[in-house]
Design a protein around this motif. Structure first.
Motif, PDB file in Angstrom:
ATOM      1  N   SER A  74     -10.395  -0.275   4.124  1.00 17.79           N
ATOM      2  CA  SER A  74      -9.184   0.351   4.049  1.00 17.79           C
ATOM      3  C   SER A  74      -8.791   0.935   2.625  1.00 17.79           C
ATOM      4  O   SER A  74      -8.487   2.134   2.498  1.00 17.79           O
ATOM      5  CB  SER A  74      -8.001  -0.434   4.403  1.00 17.79           C
ATOM      6  OG  SER A  74      -7.948  -1.838   3.913  1.00 17.79           O
ATOM      7  N   THR A  75      -9.173   0.050   1.561  1.00  9.84           N
ATOM      8  CA  THR A  75      -9.128   0.518   0.154  1.00  9.84           C
ATOM      9  C   THR A  75     -10.331   1.354  -0.112  1.00  9.84           C
ATOM     10  O   THR A  75      -9.725   2.552  -0.912  1.00  9.84           O
ATOM     11  CB  THR A  75      -9.029  -0.739  -0.744  1.00  9.84           C
ATOM     12  OG1 THR A  75      -8.145  -1.742  -0.179  1.00  9.84           O
ATOM     13  CG2 THR A  75      -8.820  -0.467  -2.163  1.00  9.84           C
TER      14      THR A  75
ATOM     15  N   GLN B 174       0.982  -1.246   0.088  1.00 10.61           N
ATOM     16  CA  GLN B 174       0.020   0.085   0.049  1.00 10.61           C
ATOM     17  C   GLN B 174       0.921   1.344   0.166  1.00 10.61           C
ATOM     18  O   GLN B 174       0.583   2.202  -0.574  1.00 10.61           O
ATOM     19  CB  GLN B 174      -0.914  -0.074   1.388  1.00 10.61           C
ATOM     20  CG  GLN B 174      -2.094  -1.104   1.015  1.00 10.61           C
ATOM     21  CD  GLN B 174      -3.448  -0.468   0.130  1.00 10.61           C
ATOM     22  OE1 GLN B 174      -3.353   0.455  -0.209  1.00 10.61           O
ATOM     23  NE2 GLN B 174      -4.282  -1.307   0.568  1.00 10.61           N
TER      24      GLN B 174
ATOM     25  N   LYS C  75     -11.810   3.531   1.457  1.00 10.58           N
ATOM     26  CA  LYS C  75     -11.783   5.073   1.975  1.00 10.58           C
ATOM     27  C   LYS C  75     -10.712   5.793   1.327  1.00 10.58           C
ATOM     28  O   LYS C  75     -10.785   7.194   1.398  1.00 10.58           O
ATOM     29  CB  LYS C  75     -11.250   5.070   3.745  1.00 10.58           C
ATOM     30  CG  LYS C  75     -12.407   4.385   4.504  1.00 10.58           C
ATOM     31  CD  LYS C  75     -11.819   4.279   5.640  1.00 10.58           C
ATOM     32  CE  LYS C  75     -12.806   3.970   6.777  1.00 10.58           C
ATOM     33  NZ  LYS C  75     -12.462   4.090   8.113  1.00 10.58           N
ATOM     34  N   LYS C  76      -9.672   5.305   0.780  1.00  8.45           N
ATOM     35  CA  LYS C  76      -8.606   5.969  -0.103  1.00  8.45           C
ATOM     36  C   LYS C  76      -9.086   6.378  -1.524  1.00  8.45           C
ATOM     37  O   LYS C  76      -8.212   7.190  -2.018  1.00  8.45           O
ATOM     38  CB  LYS C  76      -7.258   5.094   0.094  1.00  8.45           C
ATOM     39  CG  LYS C  76      -6.718   4.654   1.292  1.00  8.45           C
ATOM     40  CD  LYS C  76      -5.430   3.991   1.212  1.00  8.45           C
ATOM     41  CE  LYS C  76      -4.673   3.624   2.617  1.00  8.45           C
ATOM     42  NZ  LYS C  76      -3.666   2.852   2.482  1.00  8.45           N
TER      43      LYS C  76
END
Length: 638
Positions: A576-577, A556, A579-580
């Protein structure tokens, strides 16, 4: 046991109501395409003309040389009865001692020349046949790798392999070996028939009087054989598919204790293929007896007439011996001609299957005036795009969306909502049924397929590796990449450490489908391949799903560099992916029902918020499926 003549698996199930017996019928799990049932689309004459036009005509010089050798073999064969007649009349009866030395020498010379001619004929035959097979396989391979995904997915890959390996060889047997043998035997038969007629027309007619009857009977035999040959070839494809899918899923077979069930299914396919093979074998076996029986009648009549003429007429022993030698020699090529028609029939049916694949129309093709895609930023626009795989049930339904260049976009939604199809359409694996897709303002149908594919890099959740070295897999899609660039990409994907520790480093073979590597190692190599590609558009299907937490954190960290200046579409299941992402597209039932950032969508309280809430309810940020109690126990994921 069997039910209705079909083998089934019997098993016992123990439940609350006691023990009961259930049966499992063998399931044909082999998808079929139109090409597998293309038998009536091609007639025999069309097939023969096409084989000659496309594969034999370019080899006319070799064919001419082969026919010349056959003519020589036929001529020398036709000379043998006359030499035998001369030996009987002038040596055994005439006592001409001079011929005692000359005639054996002449026979040696004739047989030596015949052998040389036959040797060169076989070499020419092999050259032609193997060349035809090579051309067919090149054409098939080129057609398969350029075929539409829909066409390829309708049939198990092993069925194509069966055609590639088996049917092309059968076409070779028919197009070169069988055809060559047919010409050779026909020429020999003609030469020997001429010799018989020259020696005694009446005897010759008696020997050949049964020939039209044999032709008629063999013609009926050929009609019965056609269906059995077709089923034999289909059975070979089904068997290849069965073996392939069983080996692919062998872990599941063993885990669920289904070895016996798979064995029953294999028995079903093998038995059907066996019956078709036996029908073909019986048809072949009947050819010889029919020819021999009718030939025997002709020989009997010839011997009776010849003996009568020898006793009461003027037929000499030498003339009779020479004639009978010709009659015995002509029997073999005539039998071969009768047998070879079966091989020609097999070749014709195999050729139909080969040409059906070669002629399968492509839906996704370059237009005549297509130009290369000129990528300035990588902006993507869908304009009222609709698509279905079967022409009935829409998978994408009227999507209109703008994806600005250089943005990171996450695609989320329930399974089957259209996310993967969305990526497939961007890559132009399929063309939409309605609407249009544009990259930097250019309709994908107006530009070349190659330029669309060059503009993108694909990284799937299930990484695909080829049976080659690590370096070759990383450099796949980046021809000419230096070793330094390969290593740099591997470092960016956190793969250099484990690669360098391998026995041969970057030259270590990965095995079939990367079977010598762990799932995480395969994923990192695939990630390095995408990084090396350097395309302006990245298409990712949860690229870090197979990595452990530490490896994912390191990968990441490199994503910012990889994503910089590129348009990124990623199917994401991990919070987590998601949100970015700069933008989130929420799919449901083939439509985009929500768009926005993570915070905007959570605040909106729609489908995305429910998916987000159910994931958090599962107590995990790893993308594992969580169950919302309010959904009736149906699992959902982001």
């Amino acid at each position: 046991m069997t039910v209705g003549g079909r083998p089934v698996v019997a098993c016992e199930v123990l439940g609350s109501a006691g023990r009961m017996t259930a049966t499992i019928e063998p399931i044909d799990r082999t998808p079929r395409s139109g090409w597998q049932d293309a038998g009536d689309a091609y007639d025999g004459r069309t097939i023969v003309r096409r084989i000659f036009r496309d594969y034999l005509r370019p080899r006319l010089r070799l064919i001419a040389a082969s026919i010349t050798s056959m003519v020589f073999v036929a001529a020398t064969t036709g000379a043998l009865p006359f030499l035998l007649q001369t030996a009987a009349d002038r040596i055994f009866i005439g006592k001409e001692t001079a011929l005692l030395w000359m005639l054996p020498l002449a026979i040696i010379v004739v047989m030596a020349l015949r052998s040389l001619a036959e040797y060169f004929g076989r070499i020419m035959e092999a050259t032609i046949g193997n060349g035809v097979v090579a051309d067919l396989r090149r054409a098939l391979f080129a057609r398969l790798v350029s075929a539409d995904l829909g066409f390829l997915q309708r049939t198990h890959s092993a069925a194509f392999v069966s055609v590639f390996a088996n049917d092309t060889q059968i076409v070779n047997n028919a197009a070169a070996q069988t055809l060559s043998a047919l010409i050779k035997n026909t020429l020999q038969a003609i030469a020997l028939i001429i010799a018989m007629m020259v020696m005694d027309p009446v005897l010759g007619t008696l020997v050949l009087v049964a020939l039209p009857v044999a032709v008629m009977l063999l013609g009926r035999q050929r009609k019965r054989m056609r269906s059995s040959v077709d089923r034999t070839l289909r059975g070979a494809g089904d068997l290849s598919s069965l073996v392939s899918q069983t080996l692919t899923g062998v872990r599941v077979v063993k885990a669920y204790d289904q070895e016996r069930a798979e064995g029953i299914r294999a028995d079903h396919v093998i038995d059907a293929t066996l019956e078709a093979n036996m029908q073909t074998a019986r048809a072949r076996a009947a050819t010889g007896p029919v020819t021999e029986g009718l030939s025997g009648l002709g020989f009997a009549a010839a011997i009776f007439y010849g003996g009568w003429q020898g006793i009461y007429g003027d037929l000499t022993l030498g003339a009779f011996m020479g004639f009978m030698a010709a009659a015995m020699l002509v029997y073999q090529p005539l039998k071969q001609i009768a047998t070879l028609q079966n091989a020609l029939l097999e070749g014709t049916i195999a050729a139909k299957r080969v040409f059906a694949i070669l002629d399968e129309p492509r839906r996704v093709v370059d237009r005549p005036d297509a130009r290369d895609l000129a990528v300035s930023g990588g902006g993507i626009r869908f304009e009222d795009v609709s698509f279905s795989y079967d022409g009935n049930q829409p998978v994408i339904a009227g999507i209109t969306v703008d994806i600005p260049a250089g943005r990171k976009v996450a695609l989320v939604g329930p399974s089957g909502s259209g996310k993967s199809t969305f990526l497939n359409l961007v890559l132009r694996f399929y063309d939409p049924d309605g609407g249009r897709i544009l990259i930097d303002g250019q309709d994908l149908r107006d530009v070349t397929l190659a330029s669309v594919r060059r503009a993108s890099a694909l990284l799937t959740q299930d990484p695909v590796l080829f049976d080659d070295t690590v370096a070759a897999n990383i450099a796949y899609g980046s021809p000419g990449a230096s070793r330094e660039a390969v290593i740099e990409a591997a470092r960016g994907a956190d793969a250099d450490g484990f690669i360098s520790a391998m026995p041969q480093g970057y030259d270590t073979p990965v095995g079939e489908a990367g079977g010598l590597l762990s799932g995480g190692q395969k994923q990192r190599i695939a990630f390095a391949r995408a990084m090396l590609r350097g395309a302006p558009i990245l298409l990712l299907d949860e690229p870090t799903s197979a990595l452990d937490a530490n490896a994912e954190a390191r990968v990441q960290a490199t994503l910012g560099t990889l994503f910089e200046g590129r348009t990124v579409l990623m199917i994401a299941h991990r919070l987590s992916t998601v949100k970015k992402a700069d933008l989130i597209l929420v799919f449901d039932d083939g439509r985009i029902v929500e768009t926005g950032t993570h915070e905007e969508l959570v605040a909106r309280g729609g489908l995305y918020e429910r998916l987000h809430r159910t994931q958090l309810a599962g107590g995990s940020d790893t993308g594992e499926i969580a169950v919302d109690p309010a959904s009736g126990g149906v699992p959902e994921q982001i």
